[in-house]
Design an enzyme around this catalytic site. Structure first.
Site, short mmCIF file in Angstrom:
data_model
loop_
_atom_site.label_atom_id
_atom_site.label_comp_id
_atom_site.label_asym_id
_atom_site.label_seq_id
_atom_site.Cartn_x
_atom_site.Cartn_y
_atom_site.Cartn_z
N TYR A 1 53.56 34.75 43.93
CA TYR A 1 53.33 33.96 45.13
C TYR A 1 52.42 32.76 44.85
O TYR A 1 51.49 32.83 44.05
CB TYR A 1 52.67 34.82 46.21
CG TYR A 1 53.60 35.85 46.82
CD1 TYR A 1 54.70 35.48 47.59
CD2 TYR A 1 53.35 37.21 46.62
CE1 TYR A 1 55.53 36.43 48.14
CE2 TYR A 1 54.18 38.17 47.17
CZ TYR A 1 55.27 37.77 47.94
OH TYR A 1 56.10 38.72 48.48
N LYS B 1 31.66 63.03 48.26
CA LYS B 1 32.20 62.33 49.42
C LYS B 1 33.37 61.45 49.00
O LYS B 1 33.61 61.22 47.81
CB LYS B 1 31.10 61.49 50.07
CG LYS B 1 30.49 60.44 49.16
CD LYS B 1 29.34 59.72 49.82
CE LYS B 1 28.75 58.68 48.88
NZ LYS B 1 27.68 57.89 49.51
N ARG C 1 19.38 52.30 56.02
CA ARG C 1 20.55 52.99 56.56
C ARG C 1 20.03 54.24 57.26
O ARG C 1 19.46 54.15 58.33
CB ARG C 1 21.54 53.30 55.42
CG ARG C 1 22.91 53.75 55.90
CD ARG C 1 23.92 53.80 54.76
NE ARG C 1 23.52 54.71 53.68
CZ ARG C 1 24.25 54.93 52.59
NH1 ARG C 1 25.40 54.27 52.41
NH2 ARG C 1 23.85 55.76 51.65
N MET D 1 51.88 43.06 46.77
CA MET D 1 51.71 44.33 47.45
C MET D 1 52.23 45.51 46.62
O MET D 1 51.61 46.57 46.58
CB MET D 1 52.44 44.30 48.80
CG MET D 1 52.24 45.55 49.64
SD MET D 1 53.14 45.48 51.21
CE MET D 1 52.30 44.13 52.04
#
Length: 365
Positions: free
Chosen positions: A256, A35, A132, A304
C-alpha cells in the site's frame, strides 16, 4: 509441515528460566506475574509450569485470571495486583485471593467482607512514583497500621512499583521512600513479603530490603533492553511459511501507498501474517524475518494479512511452504522479541501481548 501462523512456547525453556530467575533472586522468593494470558504464552500452561518449578506465588490483574490459575493450580497463592471492581470483591475474598489495597476504604471493606471467614491475606500497595495503584507513603503507613488492627486481615505484603527501574535517580528515590516507611512501622510479622522488584528492577537494582521479587517478561526468556542476561533461554518462537514467491522488476512498487519502489529486479515472498495477527505495522520497511537462516527484509507496508519480504539474496531457491521465523532462532541467527520491539518503537511486552487473531499458540517440549 508448513505453518501459516504458529507461536511455539517451550516448556523446557520456561522451567529453565524459573531456575535462572531464582538464582538471580539470591534467595528471595519469586512471584510469577501471569497477567495478560501470561504475556501471551497461555495462562493455564504457564501457571502449571511455574508452580512446579518453584515460584512462591502467582500474580495477575483480574478475577477472571485468578480463577483460571485456581482451576489448574488449586494450592497456589494468588495475588491480585490491582483493585477489584466493587462487585468482584466478595468473590475475591471467598476465593482466598490476596488483594493489593490502595486506600483506607479498601482496608475497611475487605476487613468487613473477610470477618465471617477468618484472616484474609492482603498486600498494602505504596505509590512512590508510579501514579497508578497504591497510597502515598504517609497514607500507606496509616493503612498498614489499620490492617494490623483488624483480626479479619493478615498483612501478607508491602509493595511498590518502579515506573523506571533503569533510571537510578528515580528508582533510588522510590527505594528511599520505602526504607523510610519501613523504619517508621511497628514490628511486622516475620513472614511478611516486602516486594517491589519487577523484571528490570531485579536485573538492574539487585541490592535492597526486599525479600520477594515479581517477574513477568523474564519468564518468557525476554531480556529488556539495557539489562544483563541472567542466563535465560528464549521460550517463544513465532513461525510461518511462504505462501507465494514471485519476481518483480526494478521500479515496481510494493504494498500500500507504494512506500517502497524496487531498485533492482527482486524475488519477493508473501508471508500470511499481518497486523491483524500482531505483526506491528511499525515494522513496515524496517523489519526482517529469517528464511534459510538468513535475514530477509520486509518490503513496504505491513498489511492486515500479509507481509512481503525480499528473497533475492538467499543462497538457494525457495517456494511456497518454506519455513519462516518471525522471531526466535533459525540456523545460527536469531531475531529476539526485544530487537523486534526496538525496531517497531515499542516494548517487548507489547509484542508478546499483541499476538492475536489467527495465531495458533501451542506448547512444545
Amino acid at each position: 509441515m508448513a505453518w501459516r501462523n504458529r507461536v511455539e512456547v517451550s516448556y523446557s525453556a520456561l522451567r529453565q528460566n524459573v531456575g535462572a530467575i531464582r538464582a538471580a533472586a539470591s534467595g528471595r522468593a519469586v512471584i510469577a506475574v501471569v497477567k495478560a494470558d501470561a504475556y501471551g504464552l497461555g495462562l493455564e500452561r504457564c501457571a502449571r509450569i511455574y508452580h512446579e518449578a518453584g515460584v512462591a506465588a502467582m500474580a495477575c490483574a483480574t478475577i477472571g485470571e485468578a480463577d483460571k490459575i485456581r482451576r489448574v493450580v488449586p494450592e497456589a497463592r494468588i495475588i491480585l495486583l490491582g483493585s477489584p471492581l466493587p462487585e468482584e470483591r466478595e468473590a475475591a475474598v471467598a476465593s482466598g485471593y490476596e488483594p493489593s489495597l490502595s486506600t483506607i476504604d479498601e482496608v475497611h471493606e475487605f476487613a468487613q467482607l473477610a470477618s465471617p471467614r477468618g484472616p484474609l491475606a492482603v498486600h498494602v500497595n505504596i505509590d512512590t512514583g508510579m501514579g497508578r495503584f497504591g497510597a502515598v507513603p504517609e497514607d500507606g503507613e496509616a493503612m498498614i497500621r489499620e490492617v494490623l488492627a483488624w483480626n479479619s486481615l493478615r498483612l501478607a505484603g508491602i509493595s511498590t512499583h518502579y515506573p523506571m527501574a533503569d533510571k537510578p535517580e528515580i528508582a533510588g528515590s522510590q527505594e528511599r521512600q520505602m526504607d523510610a516507611l519501613l523504619d517508621r512501622l511497628p514490628p511486622l510479622p516475620a513472614d511478611i513479603w516486602i516486594h517491589w522488584h519487577n523484571s528490570e528492577g531485579l536485573l538492574l537494582r539487585p541490592a535492597d530490603r526486599t525479600n520477594v521479587v515479581r517477574v513477568g517478561i523474564l519468564l518468557t526468556g525476554t531480556v529488556p533492553a539495557g539489562c544483563p542476561d541472567p542466563g535465560l533461554t528464549p521460550a517463544v518462537r513465532w513461525i510461518s511459511s511462504l505462501s507465494l514467491v514471485k519476481r518483480l522488476p526494478k521500479g515496481h512498487g510494493v504494498s500500500y501507498n507504494r512506500t517502497r519502489i524496487l531498485d533492482r529486479d527482486t524475488v519477493t515472498g508473501i508471508i500470511p501474517v499481518g497486523y491483524a495477527d500482531g505483526y506491528p505495522i511499525a515494522l513496515s520497511g524496517k523489519g526482517s524475518v529469517l528464511i534459510q537462516g538468513r535475514r530477509c527484509a520486509v518490503l513496504g507496508r505491513v498489511t492486515m494479512d500479509y507481509i512481503i519480504v525480499d528473497l533475492t539474496d538467499l543462497p538457494s531457491a525457495v517456494g511456497p511452504g518454506e519455513p519462516v521465523v518471525l522471531f526466535g532462532p533459525q540456523g545460527t541467527d536469531q531475531i529476539s522479541v526485544t530487537e523486534l520491539a526496538g525496531l517497531a518503537g515499542t516494548i517487548p511486552y507489547d509484542i508478546l501481548c499483541g499476538l492475536r487473531g489467527r495465531c495458533e499458540v501451542v506448547g512444545v517440549p
